[in-house]
Design a protein around this motif. Structure first.
Motif, PDB file in Angstrom:
ATOM      1  N   ASP A 128       0.840  -1.209   0.000  1.00 43.09           N
ATOM      2  CA  ASP A 128       0.000   0.000   0.000  1.00 43.09           C
ATOM      3  C   ASP A 128       0.870   1.252   0.000  1.00 43.09           C
ATOM      4  OD1 ASP A 128      -2.303  -1.510   0.001  1.00 43.09           O
ATOM      5  OD2 ASP A 128      -2.558  -1.452   2.180  1.00 43.09           O
ATOM      6  N   LYS A 129       1.954   1.235   0.785  1.00 45.78           N
ATOM      7  CA  LYS A 129       2.861   2.382   0.800  1.00 45.78           C
ATOM      8  C   LYS A 129       3.542   2.521  -0.553  1.00 45.78           C
ATOM      9  CE  LYS A 129       5.091   5.807   2.640  1.00 45.78           C
ATOM     10  NZ  LYS A 129       4.375   7.077   2.920  1.00 45.78           N
ATOM     11  N   ARG A 130       3.943   1.406  -1.147  1.00 50.82           N
ATOM     12  CA  ARG A 130       4.536   1.449  -2.483  1.00 50.82           C
ATOM     13  C   ARG A 130       3.577   2.072  -3.482  1.00 50.82           C
ATOM     14  NH1 ARG A 130       4.232  -4.053  -5.308  1.00 50.82           N
ATOM     15  NH2 ARG A 130       2.091  -3.264  -5.424  1.00 50.82           N
ATOM     16  N   ASN A 131       2.327   1.628  -3.454  1.00 50.28           N
ATOM     17  CA  ASN A 131       1.333   2.142  -4.399  1.00 50.28           C
ATOM     18  C   ASN A 131       1.091   3.637  -4.193  1.00 50.28           C
ATOM     19  OD1 ASN A 131       1.138  -0.462  -5.353  1.00 50.28           O
ATOM     20  ND2 ASN A 131      -0.739  -0.932  -4.212  1.00 50.28           N
ATOM     21  N   GLU A 132       1.088   4.054  -2.940  1.00 51.95           N
ATOM     22  CA  GLU A 132       0.895   5.483  -2.623  1.00 51.95           C
ATOM     23  C   GLU A 132       2.006   6.329  -3.237  1.00 51.95           C
ATOM     24  OE1 GLU A 132       1.360   8.281   1.321  1.00 51.95           O
ATOM     25  OE2 GLU A 132       0.533   6.264   1.590  1.00 51.95           O
ATOM     26  N   ILE A 133       3.264   5.850  -3.127  1.00 48.02           N
ATOM     27  CA  ILE A 133       4.403   6.576  -3.701  1.00 48.02           C
ATOM     28  C   ILE A 133       4.292   6.635  -5.218  1.00 48.02           C
ATOM     29  CG2 ILE A 133       6.901   6.455  -4.066  1.00 48.02           C
ATOM     30  CD1 ILE A 133       7.100   5.328  -1.207  1.00 48.02           C
ATOM     31  N   LEU A 134       3.909   5.508  -5.841  1.00 52.37           N
ATOM     32  CA  LEU A 134       3.804   5.469  -7.304  1.00 52.37           C
ATOM     33  C   LEU A 134       2.673   6.352  -7.819  1.00 52.37           C
ATOM     34  CD1 LEU A 134       4.517   1.683  -7.972  1.00 52.37           C
ATOM     35  CD2 LEU A 134       5.989   3.619  -8.539  1.00 52.37           C
ATOM     36  N   VAL A 135       1.574   6.412  -7.095  1.00 62.04           N
ATOM     37  CA  VAL A 135       0.452   7.279  -7.494  1.00 62.04           C
ATOM     38  C   VAL A 135       0.906   8.741  -7.525  1.00 62.04           C
ATOM     39  CG1 VAL A 135      -1.759   8.213  -6.738  1.00 62.04           C
ATOM     40  CG2 VAL A 135      -1.417   5.740  -6.796  1.00 62.04           C
ATOM     41  N   LYS A 136       1.608   9.175  -6.455  1.00 62.54           N
ATOM     42  CA  LYS A 136       2.083  10.558  -6.397  1.00 62.54           C
ATOM     43  C   LYS A 136       3.104  10.830  -7.494  1.00 62.54           C
ATOM     44  CE  LYS A 136       1.324  11.157  -1.425  1.00 62.54           C
ATOM     45  NZ  LYS A 136       1.976  11.360  -0.089  1.00 62.54           N
ATOM     46  N   TRP A 137       3.940   9.853  -7.744  1.00 62.21           N
ATOM     47  CA  TRP A 137       4.958  10.010  -8.790  1.00 62.21           C
ATOM     48  C   TRP A 137       4.319  10.183 -10.156  1.00 62.21           C
ATOM     49  CZ3 TRP A 137       6.918   6.123 -12.448  1.00 62.21           C
ATOM     50  CH2 TRP A 137       8.086   6.522 -13.097  1.00 62.21           C
TER      51      TRP A 137
END
Length: 515
Positions: free
Chosen positions: A33-42
């Protein structure tokens, strides 16, 4: 992102820089979930027009390979927001220009990778550039290799398996070896990694695997300044048993993971021609078998720049007559010339156990004298700039034209493992002529032309970029061009100085019956 996102495709971002910037943020994360959050912002940083494109561009029966994008639908792994972002990018309106890749000219159609930085001064180990290299090459094959469906292993799994390997690279040689092992996974004789050091010396003899053994078949041509200086201890028919005390079977097993080859015959050819008797030392210790006895010798090597390989091309005439009734064309002739415009012999042999010397042989490409009419002989698949990963069939390609005065004699087309790429393509063409048979053994199984990709450290990767098929869409890749009549050389024949494949062709042409 690189090949689909409209703004990235337009060259608005330095995409290597963006990758290198985001990678540290993805190390040692507590959850997906944290990985996905970072990728969404990126991904949100790279804005684009959300208008969808219309990509129903071809009939379903023309599709050979669909883009491998099912993974973006996996909301359980990616989360709804990231999955939706990726689907928007997939469906976004794109123009036909892509900054990082184009598809060459209309007839060729292989992927041409542009604007890729070499990073020539990069030293290794360097984890960032090692991963950049892996990802750049993996994606190029993911979206622009026409035979991805033939891979033995899941391409996703190959990536996952290689990330730890590329993280553990210790120096430039280790990096080169990791690249070679990686690209060998595509099992394509066109595929390879170039840019590393080449061994300086070799024993100037041609080796072929015959009856499962490494056999000396002939000598290389040497430049005039070096002729007479070579060690002629080895003779045609000698079987190489050991090199520097290592069994040939052991050498083959050790080297195989680093060589990309479409089939076993070409794997053996690559090892025989490019590896077995090469060295960085001026001497090689060779054990060989001659007439049942094992001999041991120390052989003085020749600087590689003094050698002219005779594997694919030779300084022998293009045209000769084996008898008044048999015309012989050697398509690897470095002497060159023009193919005959009038043939009076009853039969002809076209020897494609070579690579045609395109710049020196005139008339061989459209040899209309051999055809009574236009006939289908091949079809190609091309990649897509609008839908990367999609490969579709083009129209069937024809050869020949209406010709009442065509040559009606019997023809034999000779092939073996040295018949590769352009030579395989010509074998397909000549096979369409009347009264023709293909004789010899399976070809290299790498038809079509090459794509080239620059990698960090000033390396270059190559792989087949154009799919080539018979008119009925059956395969040539990996299979090769299969002979109608299989004939192989034997060790005894080499020792006797015979070309048994050519002898079989002559015998065939001297029979009365047209098979």
């Amino acid at each position: 992102m690189k090949y689909y996102h409209p703004a990235v495709r337009a060259g608005e971002y330095d995409w290597d820089h963006e990758l290198l910037c985001i990678m540290p943020s993805l190390v040692s994360l507590p959850s997906k979930d944290k990985r996905n959050e970072i990728l969404v912002k990126w991904i949100d940083q790279f804005d684009f027009n959300k208008k969808n494109g219309n990509y129903n561009l071809c009939a379903s029966d023309s599709i050979k390979l669909l883009p491998d994008l099912d993974w973006i639908e996996d909301e359980e792994n990616l989360g709804t927001t990231l999955s939706d972002q990726l689907k928007e990018i997939r469906d976004a309106k794109r123009d036909t220009i892509s900054y990082y890749v184009n598809l060459g000219n209309e007839n060729m159609g292989e992927a041409v990778f542009e604007h890729e930085e070499r990073y020539s001064k990069c030293t290794f180990p360097n984890i960032s550039y090692q991963l950049l290299s892996l990802f750049r090459l993996w994606n190029a094959i993911q979206y622009y290799f026409p035979y991805k469906y033939l891979l033995n292993n899941s391409w996703d799994d190959v990536l996952l398996d290689n990330i730890p390997v590329f993280l553990e690279i210790t120096d430039r040689t280790d990096y080169e070896n990791a690249l070679k092992r990686f690209i060998a996974e595509v099992h394509d004789t066109h595929a390879g990694i170039y840019g590393g050091p080449i061994k300086k010396y070799l024993v100037p003899v041609v080796i072929r695997f015959i009856e499962g053994k490494a056999v000396v078949t002939e000598y290389y041509e040497l430049k005039s300044s070096f002729k007479g200086e070579e060690d002629r201890t080895l003779q045609p028919g000698d079987v190489i048993v050991r090199v520097n005390s290592e069994e040939v079977d052991s050498i083959v097993k050790r080297i195989t993971p680093y060589i990309s080859a479409s089939n076993e015959a070409t794997l053996q050819r690559q090892i025989a021609v490019n590896e077995l008797l090469w060295s960085n030392d001026t001497l090689l210790y060779v054990d060989y078998e001659r007439n049942g006895a094992i001999e041991k010798t120390r052989i003085r090597c020749v600087p590689n720049q003094m050698c002219e390989s005779t594997v694919f091309q030779k300084p022998q005439p293009l045209i000769s007559y084996l008898s008044p009734d048999i015309l012989y064309l050697y398509m690897g002739s470095t002497i060159g010339g023009e193919v005959p415009r009038e043939i009076k012999s009853k039969g002809m042999i076209i020897d494609l156990r070579a690579y045609p010397v395109m710049e020196k042989i005139n008339g061989y490409w459209e040899y209309n004298l051999l055809y009574p009419s236009s006939t289908d002989f091949a079809t190609f698949t091309h990649g897509s700039l609008l839908q990367p990963g999609l490969f579709t069939f083009g129209p069937v390609v024809k050869v020949g034209k209406e010709n009442e005065d065509y040559y009606q004699g019997k023809k034999v087309i000779l092939i073996n493992e040295t018949t590769q790429s352009h030579a395989e393509f010509m074998a397909m063409k000549y096979r369409c002529t009347p009264n023709a048979v293909v004789m010899g053994s399976t070809t290299a199984g790498a038809d079509g032309n090459c794509s080239f990709l620059i990698l960090p450290g000033n390396f270059r990767a190559t792989f087949t970029g154009l799919g080539v098929y018979y008119p009925d869409k059956s395969e040539t890749q990996q299979i090769g061009i299969l002979p109608d009549i299989e004939v192989k050389s034997t060790i005894q024949g080499i020792r006797e100085g015979r070309d048994e494949v050519l002898e079989a062709a002559i015998k065939y042409l001297n029979t009365e019956e047209v098979r």
